[in-house]
Each structure stands twice: as structure tokens, then as C-alpha cells.
Design a protein around this motif. Structure first.
Motif, short mmCIF file in Angstrom:
data_model
loop_
_atom_site.label_atom_id
_atom_site.label_comp_id
_atom_site.label_asym_id
_atom_site.label_seq_id
_atom_site.Cartn_x
_atom_site.Cartn_y
_atom_site.Cartn_z
N TRP A 117 -0.62 6.32 -4.36
CA TRP A 117 -1.81 6.68 -4.52
C TRP A 117 -2.33 7.46 -5.86
O TRP A 117 -3.23 6.94 -6.53
CB TRP A 117 -2.65 6.77 -3.49
N ARG A 120 -2.75 5.43 -9.27
CA ARG A 120 -3.74 4.32 -9.29
C ARG A 120 -4.27 3.88 -10.45
O ARG A 120 -4.17 2.63 -10.91
CB ARG A 120 -4.63 4.31 -8.05
N ASP A 125 -4.39 -3.16 -12.54
CA ASP A 125 -4.33 -4.42 -11.73
C ASP A 125 -3.02 -5.23 -11.88
O ASP A 125 -3.17 -6.26 -11.80
CB ASP A 125 -5.48 -5.52 -12.40
N GLU A 214 -2.89 -4.32 -4.91
CA GLU A 214 -3.75 -4.46 -3.70
C GLU A 214 -3.47 -3.16 -2.79
O GLU A 214 -4.25 -2.75 -1.91
CB GLU A 214 -4.00 -5.82 -3.14
N ILE A 216 -3.20 -0.44 -3.13
CA ILE A 216 -3.67 0.87 -3.44
C ILE A 216 -4.85 1.01 -2.34
O ILE A 216 -5.47 1.90 -1.94
CB ILE A 216 -4.27 1.15 -4.83
N GLY A 217 -5.76 -0.25 -2.27
CA GLY A 217 -6.85 -0.22 -1.43
C GLY A 217 -6.41 0.41 -0.06
O GLY A 217 -7.54 0.79 0.63
N PHE A 218 -5.51 -0.02 0.40
CA PHE A 218 -5.17 0.39 1.85
C PHE A 218 -4.61 1.70 1.91
O PHE A 218 -4.91 2.54 2.72
CB PHE A 218 -4.11 -0.31 2.61
N GLU A 220 -5.88 4.19 -0.12
CA GLU A 220 -6.86 4.79 -0.25
C GLU A 220 -7.65 5.35 1.12
O GLU A 220 -8.28 6.58 1.10
CB GLU A 220 -8.07 3.77 -0.69
N ARG A 221 -7.32 4.49 2.32
CA ARG A 221 -7.99 5.10 3.51
C ARG A 221 -7.21 6.35 3.97
O ARG A 221 -7.84 6.95 4.79
CB ARG A 221 -7.73 3.84 4.60
N ALA A 235 0.66 1.24 4.62
CA ALA A 235 -0.09 0.42 3.63
C ALA A 235 0.41 -0.90 3.18
O ALA A 235 -0.12 -2.03 3.16
CB ALA A 235 -0.43 1.37 2.53
#
Ligand code: G1P
Length: 297
Positions: A117, A120, A125, A214, A216-218, A220-221, A235
Motif C-alpha cells: 500500500w 500506491r 492505475d 484495484e 490497493i483499494g482493499f 486501504e481499509r 486484500a
């Protein structure tokens, strides 16, 4: 459309506690196998897969890893003056194009997921490879090349996998598998370090991945998983069903250089691949093994 793989992230912020005191003042990824540091094996392997941009996720005391890829002008000049051409060539092999290496810092050891992460902005992308330099793979076709080829076939995520004895599942990320053609395995689920009795299979992830951004979005939590750490495996598991996800039974042999015995085994295996060293190494090994003692015994 499947985007071409050009980026790799190399997490190198770990403390290397298993190799103290060797790693007290030096990064564990600088430990050499024969005469090349682990980090250089990882970068070479990535380059052989067409990777052009590298991000080292570093931490305190890891400066040597970045400097290792600088050009050592004075040293090269001295070697040139002294006619040491082979040594000069060995140095030049690791020259990377200007700007090819970026670093980000992971200030706290919160887990592999957290380390990724931290990269990032570098990932943006784009799809990216991850290489854990502790895992060294001896292969005719470099492991990341094999993964990149599989990724360019399937898209989505591809991780390198190998069977492990069931008793060892608690050391790895383990796959729950669907369709399996002997080479590519459909991933139905992923569990980080399950106990043998809970493991959905004995197919483990080794330290080579190609992932979609994508993930990274998970990450992030910052959900905590096994060992209280932010786990990459957790993730990745969230991506299953959203993008193609495969395990690749890579061709080659993996050495766990984060482990003392694995590291020693890697030294021997890599030395035996070197024509200049193999006969001498084979001879002394035979000596040790036949008598169960060294040459002095
Ligand atoms: C990490 C991953 C694990 C993977 C392993 C491969 O674990 O979390 O899923 O199987 O690398 O070496 P670590 O070795 O950092 O505990």
C-alpha cells in the motif's frame, strides 16, 4: 484489453531478525548468494520479465540497497585502469536506466499488505509485479517472466504457487483451488497462514505476484489479519470473482533465503550452476557428505 506489465514493487523494509548479527548494520537483502546480493537477483529477474520501473519499499537502515544500483564511478575507473574487465562487467550488469528505481518508506512494520500500500502512488492505475527478495528462484525461464507470460494470457492476478507439506501451511498464503490444468490453477479462495487442519489445500504462494492496481483499494481499509498484520493475501482474496485470478505452478526451484538452512541451500545450488566453481564445490561437498565430516576430520 490486458495492460502490459512494466512495474515491480520490492518490499525490503523487513528487519532481518532471523539473520542477526549479520543484519545488525546491513540490510538482509544485501546478503550475497555466491557473489550477488539477494536484491540484485530480484531486480535481474524482474528485468528479464520486461519490467522497466522498480519501487523499493524501504525503511531505516536500508540505504545500501538503493546505493547498490548507483554507478560507482571511482570504482569503475580503478578497475578499468587495472584492466579488471570481468569485475567491471559484473558491476555494469546492474546499471539501470536513469530514473528506473524509486523508493518509498514504510515507517512501521505493519505487514506485507501495508508495505505494498505504501507504493500506491508508484503503482497508479497499472498492473504490477511483486518480488519478495527472500524467495530466490532458480529457473531456466526466470519465475517473473513465467508469471508475466501467464498474466498476458489471462489478465487479472497471477501468483506463483508450489506444493508444500501440509504441516507447513501455517508459513504461507494457501490457495483454495478450482479448475486446474496442471499448470494454471483457478483460485477460488486464499487464506494466510492457515493451520494444517484448516488449510483448503497444500498449494502455497511463493514471493512472486502479478496483481491489478484495484488491490490497493482493499489494502486501504487496513484490516488486520494473521499475526495482527495487514495481509496482502486478505486484500487479494477480495479480488476473486471480480478479476481473473490464477495460481501458476512455475518451473524452477525456490529457496527460502529468509531461513538459514534455505539460504545455505541456495548458496550451494547457485554455486553448482557456476562452471567456474561447480567442480570444487562438488568435490568438497562429497567429502563432507561421505564421511559426515569435513576435510580436516
Ligand atoms: C509472505 C506472504 C505469504 C507468502 C510468503 C511467501 O509471508 O504473506 O502469503 O506465502 O510471503 O514467501 P512471509 O514470508 O512474509 O511471512
Amino acid at each position: 484489453m490486458i495492460k502490459t506489465l512494466r512495474k515491480a514493487v520490492l518490499p525490503v523494509a523487513g528487519l532481518g531478525t532471523r539473520f542477526l548479527p549479520a543484519t545488525k548494520a546491513t540490510a538482509k537483502e544485501m546478503l550475497p548468494v555466491v557473489d550477488k546480493p539477494l536484491i540484485e537477483y530480484a531486480v535481474d529477474e524482474a528485468r528479464a520479465a520486461g519490467i522497466e520501473q522498480f519501487c523499493l519499499v524501504t525503511g531505516r537502515g536500508k540505504t545500501a540497497l538503493v546505493e547498490h544500483f548507483d554507478i560507482a564511478y571511482e570504482l569503475e575507473a580503478t578497475l578499468r585502469e587495472r584492466g579488471k574487465h570481468a569485475e567491471l562487467r559484473a558491476l555494469r550488469e546492474n546499471h539501470l536506466p536513469p530514473g528506473a528505481i524509486a523508493t518509498v518508506r514504510q515507517q512501521e512494520p505493519l505487514g506485507l499488505g501495508h508495505a505494498i500500500w505504501c507504493a500506491r502512488s508508484f503503482i497508479g492505475d497499472d498492473p504490477f509485479a511483486i518480488l519478495l527478495p527472500d524467495d530466490l528462484v532458480l529457473a531456466d525461464v526466470p519465475c517473473t517472466r513465467q508469471l508475466a507470460d501467464a498474466y498476458h494470457e489471462t489478465g487479472g492476478c497471477v501468483v506463483a504457487v508450489a506444493e508444500v507439506p501440509r504441516a507447513q501451511t501455517s508459513r504461507y498464503g494457501i490457495l483454495d483451488i478450482g479448475r486446474d490444468d496442471g499448470r494454471l490453477v483457478e483460485v477460488r479462495g486464499l487464506v494466510e497462514k492457515p493451520r494444517p487442519e484448516d488449510a483448503p489445500s497444500n498449494l502455497s504462494i511463493i514471493g512472486r505476484y502479478v496483481l491489478v492496481p484495484e488491490v490497493i483499494g482493499f489494502l486501504e481499509r487496513m484490516d488486520r489479519g494473521a499475526g495482527g498484520e495487514v495481509q496482502l493475501t486478505d486484500a487479494m482474496a477480495k479480488l476473486i470473482g471480480r478479476v481473473p485470478f490464477h495460481g501458476l505452478r512455475y518451473q524452477g526451484r525456490r529457496f527460502d533465503c529468509g531461513d538459514k538452512v534455505g539460504f545455505l541451500e541456495a548458496q550451494i545450488a547457485f554455486a553448482l550452476k557456476r562452471p567456474d566453481m561447480a567442480p570444487a564445490v562438488r568435490a568438497f561437498l562429497k567429502n563432507y557428505v561421505t564421511d559426515g565430516a569435513g576435510p580436516d576430520a
